[in-house]
Write an enzyme that holds these catalytic residues in place. Structure first.
Site, PDB file in Angstrom:
ATOM      1  N   GLY A 379       0.824  -1.202   0.000  1.00 26.98           N
ATOM      2  CA  GLY A 379       0.000   0.000   0.000  1.00 26.98           C
ATOM      3  C   GLY A 379       0.850   1.241   0.000  1.00 26.98           C
ATOM      4  N   GLY A 381       1.366   4.910   2.017  1.00 28.67           N
ATOM      5  CA  GLY A 381       1.051   5.672   3.225  1.00 28.67           C
ATOM      6  C   GLY A 381       1.305   7.139   3.004  1.00 28.67           C
ATOM      7  N   GLY A 382       1.238   7.897   4.074  1.00 25.83           N
ATOM      8  CA  GLY A 382       1.380   9.330   3.979  1.00 25.83           C
ATOM      9  C   GLY A 382       2.709   9.768   3.391  1.00 25.83           C
ATOM     10  N   LYS A 401       8.569  -0.009   4.921  1.00 21.16           N
ATOM     11  CA  LYS A 401       8.017   1.263   4.464  1.00 21.16           C
ATOM     12  C   LYS A 401       9.157   2.095   3.906  1.00 21.16           C
ATOM     13  CE  LYS A 401       5.470   5.233   6.128  1.00 21.16           C
ATOM     14  NZ  LYS A 401       4.961   5.884   7.315  1.00 21.16           N
ATOM     15  N   ASP A 501      -2.998  10.851  11.851  1.00 18.83           N
ATOM     16  CA  ASP A 501      -3.375  10.289  10.563  1.00 18.83           C
ATOM     17  C   ASP A 501      -4.208   9.025  10.763  1.00 18.83           C
ATOM     18  OD1 ASP A 501      -3.488  10.265   7.838  1.00 18.83           O
ATOM     19  OD2 ASP A 501      -1.596   9.228   7.573  1.00 18.83           O
TER      20      ASP A 501
END
Ligand SMILES: *[C@@H]1O[C@H](CO)[C@@H](O)[C@H](O)[C@H]1NC(C)=O
Ligand SMILES: *[C@@H]1O[C@H](CO)[C@@H](O)[C@H](O)[C@H]1NC(C)=O
Ligand SMILES: *[C@@H]1O[C@H](CO)[C@@H](O)[C@H](O)[C@H]1NC(C)=O
Ligand SMILES: *[C@@H]1O[C@H](CO)[C@@H](O)[C@H](O)[C@H]1NC(C)=O
Ligand SMILES: *[C@@H]1O[C@H](CO)[C@@H](O)[C@H](O)[C@H]1NC(C)=O
Ligand SMILES: *[C@@H]1O[C@H](CO)[C@@H](O)[C@H](O)[C@H]1NC(C)=O
Ligand SMILES: *[C@@H]1O[C@H](CO)[C@@H](O)[C@H](O)[C@H]1NC(C)=O
Ligand SMILES: *[C@@H]1O[C@H](CO)[C@@H](O)[C@H](O)[C@H]1NC(C)=O
Ligand SMILES: *[C@@H]1O[C@H](CO)[C@@H](O)[C@H](O)[C@H]1NC(C)=O
Ligand SMILES: *[C@@H]1O[C@H](CO)[C@@H](O)[C@H](O)[C@H]1NC(C)=O
Length: 726
Positions: A379, A381-382, A401, A501
């Site tokens: 995915g 993320g920010g 990440k 978030d």
């Protein structure tokens, strides 16, 4: 940046100026990190509360936290033969410390080791049940491994080891035992002694001449002090009755080099056991101070002074030539250079922090994720993308990440995230495994959550098939988990943290479908909350609309209240099975639709239709009302997380919710003052000093910005026009 490169001399001037600024300004922006390096680490449990279990403290086997104490072995009046005999357990403080390191500043021989020092004192109560012969003992434990009690460690083995492993150097533990049974075959001098145990229960040194009984006939508390000096490698143990002051002489002292027996990691804790004879082994309070290894960074080293002097000289020489151009470039250069030089320092310092997560080699992560293969992508993320990976040689699945911010390196965000999440421990947070910094690229390695993210379960794949929909029980449990994690961040962790978030795609599900809050990329400690939403570049972050509290568009600040707003959006999402922003029945936002159903007395119609009858109406109503309360446009009206947790645990009735959603008012005042005009309020928004917010900018140029003062003063966030502001 565009434009021609600076002449070398000017660059030198600017750089030395920045260097100067940097040294004069210590500590820089990262002050919340730097003190930790020089400071002692201190922790105190004046008593023990059960909600520390699994968070600050990890209890294993027969140990538990009960009645304000660590019960290392059970405390119960149930049948002794099944509940008190042959028990063992241990408890650890949930943080690894680096116990030794090579002294990097030692030029002569690189193998010179530095060893940490610590002071601790704790109160114990070893209770002789029914005035019978007590057994077996308790120990203060220093262990390199965070392991449960090994099988067969009851009786003489004090929860430390067992018959087949007694004395094995691979045990990597050192303990101070308070032994109440004489095991002649293990070399015990008597049935009331203190001993130093290294990798086994044959004590290397004992003291048996105590003028008191560890497990006395009358109920007595003892305070124990254990001081370890890693400089001279010496251990001292003192004991006194109850609150008596620390005695002058130690009951046990011995030279001890922890680095000989322990691996680099150390966990502090306790262990105890009972045998055929039993006792209660209780720890009532515990203070621990650890002097962290500093990697020789204490004080200002000579090279720094040299750098300052050199910087000044070069600066003065180059100043005349460079002033004009430098003035033009100053802002940008200062930012870039300060960021990179300070982050290099902080990164270096971070590596030496005890309790720092493991550092990975880039090539290992590259390999683990198959060169960051698209197929491994979990995915976005920010601040970057998340990949699944399998650590080479370990067969362990992780989520990696990779930070990307338009290709530029954002060390500050990374460092903040790392320091904060590293110290956060809660069963509903995604655990960090390690990190990597290479080629100006930053990566964080998290534990892999096999069940993916919540939004995936609510909206994608298996969920389109109603039979595999997330069940109501799971949904309730997920919400309870998120509430608990949020409460921990807001109130329980000593440094208050806002998540910033909160959204369904940031909530992961572990193998048992427990919620694990992840992605602290935006988490900041409240105390250093300087940044604004403008910096979050939310425009580039999909799926945030509907989770952001209305006041954030004015203040640009994330607060605990805005987290609660995000939580409310998540609760609605989970209960209704719809995204916070969805086109339904003429409403753009889920919360407006649910509010309408509530007003019309049909709130349960909001529950995800895919659940059919498979939900508890009482619980569903509770959650929906809670969610609406959390969505209150006025921040101070939203429930606090402690109340939220109580509502979800059904200990407290759901909140009262107004039938009509109140209007959003800015600045927020409890009572509506119809006179205050929208345009007047807008002018109070400080926009000139701060970076322009991507939300604010369109707002000012909003084609509807001319609304007259007599219009509703502020448009509620959930109105369709609001979309244009985002
Ligand atoms: C134990 O630690 C707490 C918190 O750090 C501190 O307030 C208290 O004074 C300490 N107790 C002693 C006796 O030092
Ligand atoms: C407790 O353990 C000892 C040996 O470790 C054993 O002889 C005894 O039978 C055990 N007692 C119970 C009640 O299990
Ligand atoms: C590390 O080594 C340096 C140089 O030998 C020495 O001055 C310093 O005291 C050592 N530090 C520690 C903590 O042993
Ligand atoms: C340091 O001393 C150890 C033995 O104490 C030796 O094996 C090692 O080679 C020495 N290292 C250096 C860099 O002199
Ligand atoms: C302690 O618990 C672990 C796992 O939970 C188990 O493997 C171990 O055998 C237990 N030890 C004892 C002494 O029961
Ligand atoms: C001792 O503990 C180890 C695990 O730490 C276990 O494998 C072994 O079987 C145990 N020995 C006995 C005698 O229980
Ligand atoms: C512990 O002491 C006993 C008795 O003195 C001895 O038989 C045993 O080998 C010792 N074990 C270790 C690991 O030293
Ligand atoms: C035990 O002896 C120490 C001195 O060695 C003394 O300070 C302490 O009060 C004594 N405790 C008791 C219970 O007599
Ligand atoms: C031991 O300490 C606990 C908690 O500090 C206290 O409640 C208890 O009364 C004490 N017991 C004695 C015998 O002093
Ligand atoms: C228990 O008895 C010992 C000696 O018999 C005495 O020193 C101590 O003060 C007593 N403790 C309590 C809590 O009465």
């Amino acid at each position: 940046m565009a434009g021609r490169p600076l002449p070398p001399l000017l660059r030198l001037a600017a750089a030395s100026f920045v260097l100067l600024l940097f040294f004069l300004h210590l500590p820089p922006a990262h002050s919340q990190i730097v003190p930790v390096i020089d400071d002692n680490f201190a922790y105190s449990f004046p008593n023990f509360l059960s909600d520390a279990d699994g968070v600050d403290l990890l209890t294993f086997n027969d140990s538990e936290i009960r009645g304000g104490a660590l019960q290392l072995t059970p405390d119960t009046s149930n049948i002794a033969s099944s509940y008190l005999v042959n028990k063992s357990g241990r408890v650890f403080y949930n943080m690894p410390f680096k116990v030794w390191q090579i002294n990097s500043s030692s030029s002569s021989n690189a193998t010179a080791k530095q060893v940490l020092s610590f002071n601790t004192f704790f109160k114990i109560n070893v209770f002789r049940v029914g005035n019978m012969t007590p057994g077996e003992g308790l120990a203060f434990l220093l262990s390199s491994d965070l392991r449960p009690a090994p099988p067969g460690c009851h009786g003489a083995f004090l929860g430390l080891t067992n018959a087949s492993f007694n004395g094995n150097p691979d045990n990597h533990f050192v303990a101070v035992e308070f032994d109440t049974v004489r095991q002649a075959d293990l070399g015990d001098p008597n049935d009331n002694h203190v001993g130093l145990d290294i990798n086994g229960v044959n004590s290397t040194k004992t003291f048996s001449d105590l003028n008191f009984s560890i497990a006395p006939v009358n109920d007595t508390n003892y305070t124990v002090w254990i001081d370890y000096d890693g400089g001279v490698r010496y251990l001292r143990v003192y004991m006194a009755i109850d609150d008596d002051p620390k005695p002058a002489s130690a009951v046990l002292e011995a030279p001890l080099d922890l680095s000989e027996y322990l691996k680099q990691e150390l966990y502090f804790g306790f262990a105890a056991s009972t045998g055929t004879n039993y006792e209660l082994n209780r720890v009532l309070s515990w203070n621990l101070t650890v002097q962290m290894l500093t990697d020789g960074r204490k004080g200002v080293p000579p090279w720094k002074i040299g750098a300052i002097v050199g910087g000044v000289l070069v600066f003065v020489i180059a100043l005349g030539a460079g002033l004009f151009v430098w003035l033009q470039m100053r802002k940008r250069m200062a930012r870039d250079a300060a960021a990179s030089s300070s982050s290099a320092l902080v990164l270096g310092a971070l590596k030496s922090l005890p309790g720092t997560p493991r550092e990975f080699e880039f090539k290992d992560l590259d390999k683990a994720t198959n060169n960051f293969d698209e197929k491994m992508k979990l995915g976005k993320g920010g601040f970057g993308e998340v990949y699944r990976g399998v650590l080479p040689g370990e067969n362990k699945q992780v989520a990696v990440k990779r930070f990307s911010r338009g290709g530029t390196f954002a060390p500050n965000d990374f460092l903040k995230e790392l320091t904060i999440i590293n110290r956060l421990r809660h069963k509903n947070l995604v655990p960090l495994v390690g990190w990597c910094h290479a080629n100006s690229m930053l990566l964080l390695v998290y534990e892999y959550m096999p069940n993916g993210s919540l939004d995936h379960h609510l909206f994608d794949g298996p969920n389109s098939n109603p039979t595999t929909t997330l069940s109501w029980e799971r949904r309730y449990n997920v919400i309870a988990g998120v509430a608990s994690a949020l409460h921990y961040l807001h109130d329980e962790y000593d440094q208050k943290v806002v998540h910033r978030d909160l959204k369904a795609s940031n909530i992961m599900l572990d193998s048992n479908f427990n919620a694990r809050l992840g992605d602290f990329g935006l988490a900041r400690a409240l105390e250093s909350d300087k940044t604004s939403y403008a910096e979050l570049e939310m425009a580039g972050v999909p799926g945030t609309v509907g989770y952001i509290a209305p006041e954030c568009f004015h203040t640009g600040k994330a607060t605990r209240e805005s987290d609660v707003f995000g939580f409310g959006a998540v609760v609605l999402e989970v209960v209704c099975g719809r995204r916070p922003r969805c086109d339904i029945d003429g409403f753009m936002f889920l919360c407006d639709w649910v509010w309408k159903l509530f007003r019309e007395g049909r709130i349960l119609e909001a529950v995800d239709a895919r659940l059919g009858e498979g939900y508890d109406p009482e619980d569903a109503r509770r959650l929906l009302l809670l969610a609406l309360a959390c969505s209150h446009p006025i921040p101070s009206e939203r429930p606090k997380t402690d109340v939220t947790v109580q509502i979800i645990s059904r200990a407290v009735a759901p909140p009262a919710v107004p039938h009509f959603k109140p209007s959003f008012v800015w600045p927020s005042v409890p009572a509506l003052t119809g006179a205050s005009s929208w345009s007047a309020s807008v002018s109070t928004v400080p926009s000139s000093h701060e970076a322009p917010s991507p939300q604010r900018r369109p707002r000012n140029s909003d084609p509807e910005g001319h609304v007259a003062a007599k219009d509703p003063p502020f448009r509620p966030i959930c109105s369709p026009t609001y979309l244009m502001l985002v």
